[in-house]
Motif scaffolding. Structure first.
Motif, PDB file in Angstrom:
ATOM      1  N   LEU A  57       0.807  -1.241   0.134  1.00 13.30           N
ATOM      2  CA  LEU A  57       0.012  -0.206  -0.100  1.00 13.30           C
ATOM      3  C   LEU A  57       1.140   1.496   0.089  1.00 13.30           C
ATOM      4  O   LEU A  57      -0.218   2.025  -0.313  1.00 13.30           O
ATOM      5  N   TYR A  58       1.985   0.936   0.706  1.00 15.44           N
ATOM      6  CA  TYR A  58       3.466   2.843   0.819  1.00 15.44           C
ATOM      7  C   TYR A  58       3.592   2.556  -1.380  1.00 15.44           C
ATOM      8  O   TYR A  58       3.775   3.020  -1.208  1.00 15.44           O
ATOM      9  N   VAL A  59       3.803   1.899  -1.535  1.00 11.77           N
ATOM     10  CA  VAL A  59       4.965   1.342  -2.307  1.00 11.77           C
ATOM     11  C   VAL A  59       3.898   1.591  -3.331  1.00 11.77           C
ATOM     12  O   VAL A  59       4.047   3.007  -4.284  1.00 11.77           O
ATOM     13  N   GLN A  60       2.562   1.057  -4.242  1.00 13.81           N
ATOM     14  CA  GLN A  60       1.793   1.275  -4.997  1.00 13.81           C
ATOM     15  C   GLN A  60       0.170   1.857  -4.602  1.00 13.81           C
ATOM     16  O   GLN A  60      -0.686   1.298  -4.684  1.00 13.81           O
ATOM     17  N   PRO A  61       0.101   2.786  -3.791  1.00 10.52           N
ATOM     18  CA  PRO A  61      -1.293   2.724  -3.151  1.00 10.52           C
ATOM     19  C   PRO A  61      -2.402   2.886  -3.850  1.00 10.52           C
ATOM     20  O   PRO A  61      -3.537   3.322  -3.668  1.00 10.52           O
ATOM     21  N   GLU A  62      -1.590   3.262  -5.633  1.00 12.81           N
ATOM     22  CA  GLU A  62      -3.521   3.553  -6.341  1.00 12.81           C
ATOM     23  C   GLU A  62      -3.901   2.313  -6.854  1.00 12.81           C
ATOM     24  O   GLU A  62      -5.064   2.252  -7.406  1.00 12.81           O
ATOM     25  N   GLN A  63      -3.314   1.163  -6.539  1.00 15.12           N
ATOM     26  CA  GLN A  63      -3.523   0.057  -6.452  1.00 15.12           C
ATOM     27  C   GLN A  63      -4.131  -0.829  -4.617  1.00 15.12           C
ATOM     28  O   GLN A  63      -4.548  -1.636  -4.528  1.00 15.12           O
ATOM     29  N   TRP A  64      -4.755   0.482  -4.208  1.00  9.93           N
ATOM     30  CA  TRP A  64      -4.720  -0.562  -2.804  1.00  9.93           C
ATOM     31  C   TRP A  64      -6.637  -1.389  -2.690  1.00  9.93           C
ATOM     32  O   TRP A  64      -6.499  -1.861  -1.706  1.00  9.93           O
ATOM     33  N   ARG A  65      -6.658  -1.168  -3.381  1.00 10.06           N
ATOM     34  CA  ARG A  65      -8.108  -2.011  -3.871  1.00 10.06           C
ATOM     35  C   ARG A  65      -7.328  -3.147  -4.158  1.00 10.06           C
ATOM     36  O   ARG A  65      -8.081  -4.234  -3.245  1.00 10.06           O
ATOM     37  N   ALA A  66      -6.607  -3.554  -4.808  1.00 14.44           N
ATOM     38  CA  ALA A  66      -6.258  -4.946  -5.437  1.00 14.44           C
ATOM     39  C   ALA A  66      -5.391  -5.878  -3.982  1.00 14.44           C
ATOM     40  O   ALA A  66      -5.589  -6.814  -4.462  1.00 14.44           O
ATOM     41  N   THR A  67      -4.300  -4.797  -4.228  1.00 14.54           N
ATOM     42  CA  THR A  67      -3.488  -4.909  -2.473  1.00 14.54           C
ATOM     43  C   THR A  67      -4.593  -5.847  -1.608  1.00 14.54           C
ATOM     44  O   THR A  67      -4.464  -6.611  -1.047  1.00 14.54           O
ATOM     45  N   LEU A  68      -5.876  -5.023  -1.002  1.00  7.61           N
ATOM     46  CA  LEU A  68      -6.546  -5.241   0.205  1.00  7.61           C
ATOM     47  C   LEU A  68      -6.946  -6.909  -0.037  1.00  7.61           C
ATOM     48  O   LEU A  68      -6.698  -7.834   1.058  1.00  7.61           O
ATOM     49  N   VAL A  69      -7.448  -6.750  -1.812  1.00  4.98           N
ATOM     50  CA  VAL A  69      -8.261  -8.481  -1.670  1.00  4.98           C
ATOM     51  C   VAL A  69      -7.354  -9.153  -1.313  1.00  4.98           C
ATOM     52  O   VAL A  69      -7.642 -10.329  -1.168  1.00  4.98           O
ATOM     53  N   VAL A  70      -5.715  -8.650  -2.239  1.00  9.33           N
ATOM     54  CA  VAL A  70      -4.802 -10.461  -2.572  1.00  9.33           C
ATOM     55  C   VAL A  70      -4.475 -10.817  -0.504  1.00  9.33           C
ATOM     56  O   VAL A  70      -3.822 -11.239  -0.392  1.00  9.33           O
ATOM     57  N   THR A  71      -3.814 -10.037   0.149  1.00  7.78           N
ATOM     58  CA  THR A  71      -4.180  -9.770   0.985  1.00  7.78           C
ATOM     59  C   THR A  71      -4.467 -10.299   1.954  1.00  7.78           C
ATOM     60  O   THR A  71      -4.897 -11.066   2.465  1.00  7.78           O
ATOM     61  N   ALA A  72      -6.751 -10.104   1.970  1.00  7.90           N
ATOM     62  CA  ALA A  72      -6.819 -11.676   3.130  1.00  7.90           C
ATOM     63  C   ALA A  72      -6.836 -12.551   1.745  1.00  7.90           C
ATOM     64  O   ALA A  72      -7.441 -13.325   2.853  1.00  7.90           O
TER      65      ALA A  72
END
Length: 520
Positions: A103-118
């Motif tokens: 999230l810190y490195v690429q904040p514009e892709q926060w939605r995809a990052t949260l889904v993959v983290t889950a």
């Protein structure tokens, strides 16, 4: 206590189940995801296939390379369960930490990052049943479970992409494939364990069953796995920071297609060979008895058959596959990827890389299954030195020759790792490391495949032209007609390959038949 023959036959059945279920499911899922690739921009495709892939790989690194091999070697179910639960907890912590970093490195892709983290949190709970399914040799059920999860993941990802109307949500729709895969894997693997299920441990029982020696070996294996991961995926880091989006996307497209066509068979051999080796290789360290002699013989036969099989099929793809690179890319991904990127050229080179991967995969499975903690530490020193040289060479090659340079460095890396495995094999078995050369394809088979390559290449030029002058194709009907006619040369190539095996690989054929006769 199962005999050495029973262990080898159970693993052979596991390979068959992998081919029937998992490979078929991944091919089906891959074909479904081809629709996804057509809808994504190169930048979005590169993000999903490189950066998110690295995120997932780093999070699951301790699980796959460290704790899983150690858990499979533990005799007690209670001690194994304790280590599995600890591994799941560690995976959840890593997912949260690395997800925050993403999230810190690429904040514009926060939605995809949260889904993959889950999805990674859910995936952590799939590991204990996965390990116990393997411990109980339920290879057929676990392969079926993975197949179901893979197919559902592909369908869910495709449906999500088709419903997206705003391009900024396309990476999120792609990430949903990770979440659906993890969820389905956790459920199906739990069912695959059988009626015994997984031992449930109270907090006090968990603490008493969690042994320091098991954790120490798991973390040593994780350190070794981290170096191995860097060696195998250093290309991803280098691609991400040194190449343009179009180059990154073309390389990942080529590597994904090449993996579907050949890598899955080698993957099955590596997994099932490990299950055989870790049960039989202790016989090389124990005293000479009739039982140990039988185990040593079965282990060497398994190594020979698995290594030879992986090399034979990878060489088949390396020599004949390039004639089908352009037609398949054109069919699956369209003119945008086949004619406007370097994907066909990179796929040709990736087929060569698969040979080196096949040679290394089974040999490293032998080392991982048989090495002691001290021997793993020794290998870690070797791989650490190699990784430094590898990353340095990879960075130079990527900047000088782009993706093609990365493939060349990867081939050299795999060759050096295979040489180390051959040295370890000689040290453990007291046989010459050159024994590994017995697994190389016979010269007669190579000659037959070279003839098949020439025929297939002439057929490609006739129907599609060469890389400089492509023949225009008007519509899907003409493409399918030419592809079907071109496929006859592939059938001929496979026929020549089988004929070469029957004539020049009699020892290999006899070993395979002996496994089948024992199974019958």
């Amino acid at each position: 206590m199962p005999s050495s023959t029973d262990v080898a036959l159970a693993a052979a059945k596991g390979v068959r189940s992998h081919l029937v279920y998992q490979v078929s499911a991944r091919i089906l899922s891959f074909l479904i995801k081809a629709l996804v690739v057509r809808a994504l921009k190169p930048a979005d495709f590169a993000f999903g296939e490189i950066r998110l892939y690295l995120f997932v790989g780093l999070t699951l690194l301790p699980t796959i390379n460290g704790f899983r091999p150690v858990a499979l070697r533990i005799a007690s179910d209670a001690h194994c369960a304790a280590l599995c639960y600890f591994c799941s907890f560690l995976t959840v912590i890593l997912a949260a930490l690395l997800g925050t970093a993403m999230l810190y490195v690429q904040p514009e892709q926060w939605r995809a990052t949260l889904v993959v983290t889950a999805s990674l949190v859910v995936r952590a709970f799939a590991e204990p049943p996965l390990i116990f399914a393997r411990r109980r040799q339920r290879y057929d059920q676990s392969s079926r479970a993975r197949a179901i999860a893979t197919v559902i993941s592909g369908f869910s990802q495709t449906v999500a992409i088709s419903l997206v109307t705003d391009a900024k949500y396309a990476p999120v729709a792609g990430a949903l494939g990770h979440l659906s895969y993890s969820t389905c894997l956790a459920i199906t693997m739990f069912l695959a364990c059988g009626p015994q299920r997984i031992p449930f441990l109270s907090p006090s029982a968990f603490l008493s069953a969690l042994r320091y020696d098991d954790l120490a070996m798991a973390f040593v294996s994780t350190g070794e796995g981290a170096i191995k991961y860097l060696l195998e995926n250093g290309e991803g880091f280098v691609l991400d920071f040194s190449c343009a989006d179009a180059v990154k996307a073309a390389y990942k497209l080529a590597s994904n297609l090449g993996s579907v066509m050949a890598r899955f068979f080698s993957e099955a051999l590596e997994e099932q060979s490990f299950n055989v080796f870790h049960r039989l290789t202790p016989a090389f360290r124990d005293k000479h008895t009739d039982e140990n002699r039988e185990k040593r013989s079965a282990c060497l036969d398994t190594l020979f058959v698995a290594h030879k099989s992986a090399l034979l099929f990878s060489v088949l793809f390396a020599l004949v596959g390039p004639a089908y690179s352009y037609p398949l890319l054109r069919l699956l991904y369209g003119n945008k990827w086949a004619d406007q990127t370097h994907a066909p050229y990179l796929l040709d080179k990736y087929f060569i890389y698969l040979v080196f991967m096949a040679a290394n995969g089974v040999s490293e499975a032998f080392v991982s299954a048989s090495a002691s903690t001290e021997e793993l530490k020794s290998r870690t020193k070797f791989t650490t030195t190699l990784s430094i040289l590898y990353i340095t060479a990879l960075w130079y090659a990527a900047n000088a020759y782009q993706a093609a340079g990365i493939v060349a460095v990867n081939c050299a890396n795999m060759m050096l790792r295979t040489c180390y495995s051959a040295w370890f094999f000689g040290r453990l078995t007291l046989k010459s490391p050159l024994t590994f050369l017995n697994s190389l394809p016979n010269v007669g088979v190579l000659v037959m495949l070279c003839v098949a390559r020439y025929i297939s290449k002439r057929s490609e030029i006739h129907f599609f032209g060469d890389s400089v002058n492509r023949i225009p194709i008007d519509g899907l009907y003409e493409l399918m007609t030419k592809l079907i006619m071109h496929a006859f040369s592939g059938v001929l190539a496979v026929g020549l390959f089988v004929l070469g095996l029957l004539i020049f690989e009699q020892r290999f054929i006899s070993k395979v038949r002996s496994f089948r006769s024992h199974q019958d």
